[in-house]
Design a protein around this motif. Structure first.
Motif, PDB file in Angstrom:
ATOM      1  N   GLU A  65     -13.243  15.396   6.748  1.00 54.62           N
ATOM      2  CA  GLU A  65     -14.093  16.590   6.530  1.00 54.62           C
ATOM      3  C   GLU A  65     -15.425  16.435   7.261  1.00 54.62           C
ATOM      4  N   SER A  66     -16.004  15.213   7.215  1.00 54.31           N
ATOM      5  CA  SER A  66     -17.288  14.988   7.883  1.00 54.31           C
ATOM      6  C   SER A  66     -17.181  15.186   9.389  1.00 54.31           C
ATOM      7  N   ALA A  67     -15.972  14.940   9.921  1.00 54.45           N
ATOM      8  CA  ALA A  67     -15.788  15.129  11.369  1.00 54.45           C
ATOM      9  C   ALA A  67     -15.446  16.576  11.691  1.00 54.45           C
ATOM     10  N   GLY A  68     -15.539  17.452  10.691  1.00 54.56           N
ATOM     11  CA  GLY A  68     -15.300  18.880  10.920  1.00 54.56           C
ATOM     12  C   GLY A  68     -13.825  19.262  10.851  1.00 54.56           C
ATOM     13  N   LEU A  69     -12.987  18.357  10.336  1.00 56.79           N
ATOM     14  CA  LEU A  69     -11.551  18.663  10.247  1.00 56.79           C
ATOM     15  C   LEU A  69     -11.236  19.122   8.816  1.00 56.79           C
ATOM     16  N   ARG A  70     -10.837  20.387   8.679  1.00 57.93           N
ATOM     17  CA  ARG A  70     -10.627  20.951   7.333  1.00 57.93           C
ATOM     18  C   ARG A  70      -9.246  20.574   6.816  1.00 57.93           C
ATOM     19  N   VAL A  71      -9.226  20.008   5.614  1.00 57.86           N
ATOM     20  CA  VAL A  71      -7.970  19.524   5.026  1.00 57.86           C
ATOM     21  C   VAL A  71      -7.301  20.639   4.222  1.00 57.86           C
ATOM     22  N   ALA A  72      -6.010  20.912   4.516  1.00 63.21           N
ATOM     23  CA  ALA A  72      -5.267  21.927   3.763  1.00 63.21           C
ATOM     24  C   ALA A  72      -4.570  21.298   2.563  1.00 63.21           C
ATOM     25  N   SER A  73      -3.931  20.133   2.771  1.00 64.88           N
ATOM     26  CA  SER A  73      -3.276  19.460   1.639  1.00 64.88           C
ATOM     27  C   SER A  73      -3.107  17.980   1.953  1.00 64.88           C
ATOM     28  N   VAL A  74      -2.852  17.216   0.904  1.00 60.28           N
ATOM     29  CA  VAL A  74      -2.689  15.772   1.087  1.00 60.28           C
ATOM     30  C   VAL A  74      -1.551  15.276   0.188  1.00 60.28           C
ATOM     31  N   THR A  75      -0.748  14.356   0.727  1.00 63.28           N
ATOM     32  CA  THR A  75       0.358  13.785  -0.055  1.00 63.28           C
ATOM     33  C   THR A  75       0.280  12.272   0.028  1.00 63.28           C
ATOM     34  N   LEU A  76       0.421  11.623  -1.112  1.00 65.62           N
ATOM     35  CA  LEU A  76       0.469  10.155  -1.158  1.00 65.62           C
ATOM     36  C   LEU A  76       1.891   9.759  -1.491  1.00 65.62           C
ATOM     37  N   SER A  77       2.456   8.804  -0.774  1.00 65.74           N
ATOM     38  CA  SER A  77       3.812   8.394  -1.116  1.00 65.74           C
ATOM     39  C   SER A  77       4.016   6.913  -0.831  1.00 65.74           C
ATOM     40  N   ALA A  78       5.132   6.381  -1.378  1.00 69.14           N
ATOM     41  CA  ALA A  78       5.476   4.980  -1.121  1.00 69.14           C
ATOM     42  C   ALA A  78       5.904   4.877   0.352  1.00 69.14           C
ATOM     43  N   PRO A  79       5.881   3.672   0.919  1.00 65.05           N
ATOM     44  CA  PRO A  79       6.239   3.517   2.331  1.00 65.05           C
ATOM     45  C   PRO A  79       7.674   3.980   2.619  1.00 65.05           C
ATOM     46  N   GLY A 101       0.798  -1.225   0.000  1.00 67.68           N
ATOM     47  CA  GLY A 101       0.000   0.000   0.000  1.00 67.68           C
ATOM     48  C   GLY A 101       0.827   1.269   0.000  1.00 67.68           C
ATOM     49  N   ASP A 102       0.199   2.365   0.378  1.00 61.35           N
ATOM     50  CA  ASP A 102       0.822   3.684   0.322  1.00 61.35           C
ATOM     51  C   ASP A 102       0.693   4.394   1.652  1.00 61.35           C
ATOM     52  N   SER A 103       1.439   5.490   1.709  1.00 60.98           N
ATOM     53  CA  SER A 103       1.376   6.317   2.896  1.00 60.98           C
ATOM     54  C   SER A 103       0.622   7.598   2.539  1.00 60.98           C
ATOM     55  N   VAL A 104      -0.297   8.019   3.402  1.00 64.09           N
ATOM     56  CA  VAL A 104      -1.018   9.279   3.164  1.00 64.09           C
ATOM     57  C   VAL A 104      -0.662  10.247   4.285  1.00 64.09           C
ATOM     58  N   GLN A 105      -0.253  11.446   3.912  1.00 59.21           N
ATOM     59  CA  GLN A 105      -0.012  12.492   4.907  1.00 59.21           C
ATOM     60  C   GLN A 105      -1.014  13.607   4.641  1.00 59.21           C
ATOM     61  N   VAL A 106      -1.845  13.882   5.609  1.00 55.94           N
ATOM     62  CA  VAL A 106      -2.845  14.938   5.443  1.00 55.94           C
ATOM     63  C   VAL A 106      -2.459  16.103   6.350  1.00 55.94           C
ATOM     64  N   LEU A 107      -2.413  17.284   5.775  1.00 61.19           N
ATOM     65  CA  LEU A 107      -2.162  18.483   6.586  1.00 61.19           C
ATOM     66  C   LEU A 107      -3.505  19.171   6.802  1.00 61.19           C
ATOM     67  N   LEU A 108      -3.879  19.344   8.070  1.00 62.74           N
ATOM     68  CA  LEU A 108      -5.160  19.992   8.379  1.00 62.74           C
ATOM     69  C   LEU A 108      -4.948  21.488   8.585  1.00 62.74           C
ATOM     70  N   ALA A 162      -1.306   8.114   7.766  1.00 62.23           N
ATOM     71  CA  ALA A 162      -1.883   6.774   7.833  1.00 62.23           C
ATOM     72  C   ALA A 162      -1.356   5.960   6.667  1.00 62.23           C
ATOM     73  N   ARG A 163      -1.494   4.647   6.788  1.00 62.09           N
ATOM     74  CA  ARG A 163      -1.194   3.782   5.644  1.00 62.09           C
ATOM     75  C   ARG A 163      -2.529   3.357   5.046  1.00 62.09           C
ATOM     76  N   VAL A 164      -2.553   3.307   3.719  1.00 57.39           N
ATOM     77  CA  VAL A 164      -3.785   2.861   3.070  1.00 57.39           C
ATOM     78  C   VAL A 164      -3.446   1.724   2.120  1.00 57.39           C
TER      79      VAL A 164
END
Ligand SMILES: Nc1ncnc2c1ncn2[C@@H]1O[C@H](COP(=O)(O)OP(=O)(O)OP(=O)(O)O)[C@@H](O)[C@H]1O
Length: 324
Positions: free
Chosen positions: A287-301, A232-239, A270-272
């Motif tokens: 977003e549904s939990a009220g957490l606003r996402v600024a940016s997202v990055t997907l990368s290899a482990p 899988g991949d790694s997701v980094q979300v900046l809120l 997180a890992r997906v």
């Protein structure tokens, strides 16, 4: 290139210090000849104790260790003959020149005459120190000094070289130069054992590595295989703002294919299982939990995630939890 016999074979080492601290609790690994091996782990994991056993500075309570074909207990003199050690606190004399330091080091190993001169000239050349060989070491830059440290460890042509955090404190250029030398050493047949706190350094240099945690090996293999095994991949979300950790974790708990969640400051990692499929669901859950996402990055482990998977926490968090 790796030879037939492992340069290092460690089996089931244990060691408890007199104060009752169990530093090693059954450590096993092997290192092919002519390769770079990274020994990783947070403070107190047991790296120094392992290296001390391999360099005959301390004895294990049980288990065996062979270095360059010799047993560290029954054949300690031969082990010492075939190893070089470059500690963090270097043994060079700042009031002597680079050349004088190397000559003295060679003499300590019984070398002398033309052979020693040739060896010293060769090392000065190889590490780009010829022009400064006649200068006192106290006038050297950090990078020059570290190269001299490594050259000192090589004077007696060891088969295995132990490097303890060789690039700590070096600027990026000096670090890159030393990395190149380490790769060259291994290509020339020397086995290099590297302890480092920098996962990216191990990832770049090590042919194989072992991650120690609480006196045991939690992962052992090539960096590629260890990372691949995560799938899988790694997701980094900046809120936009640091979230309440429980809110973020609860939001992601039921998203299919999401695991190894780490919340740190404004970042949620997180890992997906499959980035393209899981990432949208993960974002909408946040977003549904009220957490606003600024940016997202997907990368290899990364190796940090390997560490997280095996040790149950991030390498960085453990490092940051210790004052050095
Ligand atoms: N001489 C000693 N006497 C008692 N306990 C010790 C001794 N040396 C190390 N320890 C303990 O043994 C454990 C392993 O220590 P070790 O130095 O091998 O870890 P490490 O991975 O090298 O850590 P660091 O990255 O901080 O150097 C730690 O809990 C440490 O406090």
């Amino acid at each position: 290139m790796s030879g037939d016999n492992p340069a290092i074979e460690v089996s089931d080492l244990t060691k408890t210090y007199p104060n009752g601290v169990r530093a090693l609790d059954g450590v096993t690994f092997s290192v092919p000849s002519g390769t770079v091996f990274g020994l990783l782990g947070p403070n107190g994991a047991g790296k120094s104790t392992t290296i001390k056993i391999l360099t005959t500075l301390t004895r294990p309570d049980s288990g065996t260790a062979r270095v360059a074909g010799h047993d560290v207990l029954s054949d300690a003199a031969q082990v010492r003959r075939h190893i070089g050690c470059v500690a963090q606190n270097s043994g060079v004399d700042p009031a002597a020149t680079g050349r004088e330091n190397l000559v003295l080091q060679g003499q300590l190993y019984g070398l002398g005459g033309g052979a020693l001169r040739e060896r010293v000239d060769g090392l000065l050349e190889r590490f780009g120190l010829t022009d400064v060989a006649g200068r006192l070491v106290k006038t050297y830059s950090g990078g020059m000094r570290r190269k001299l440290d490594v050259a000192m460890g090589l004077v007696h042509e060891p088969r295995v070289l132990f490097l303890d955090e060789p690039t700590t404190g070096l600027d990026p250029e000096a670090r890159a130069e030393l990395w190149k030398e380490i790769v060259k050493m291994a290509a020339g047949g020397i086995t290099v054992v590297l302890t480092t706190h920098y996962l990216e350094e191990a990832d770049e240099l090590a042919d194989t590595l072992a991650i120690l945690d609480q006196g045991g090996v939690v992962a052992h293999g090539t960096p590629e295989n260890l990372k691949k095994a995560l799938h899988g991949d790694s997701v980094q979300v900046l809120l936009n703002e640091p979230p309440d950790e429980t809110v973020a974790r609860t939001a992601l708990a039921n998203v299919v294919g999401v695991h190894d969640i780490v919340v740190s400051g404004r970042e949620v990692g997180a890992r997906v299982d499959a980035g393209a499929d899981s990432a949208p669901a993960l974002l909408s859950a946040l977003e549904s939990a009220g957490l606003r996402v600024a940016s997202v990055t997907l990368s290899a482990p990364t190796l940090d995630e390997v560490y997280l998977r095996h040790a149950g926490r991030t390498f960085r968090s453990v490092q940051e939890g210790h004052i050095r």
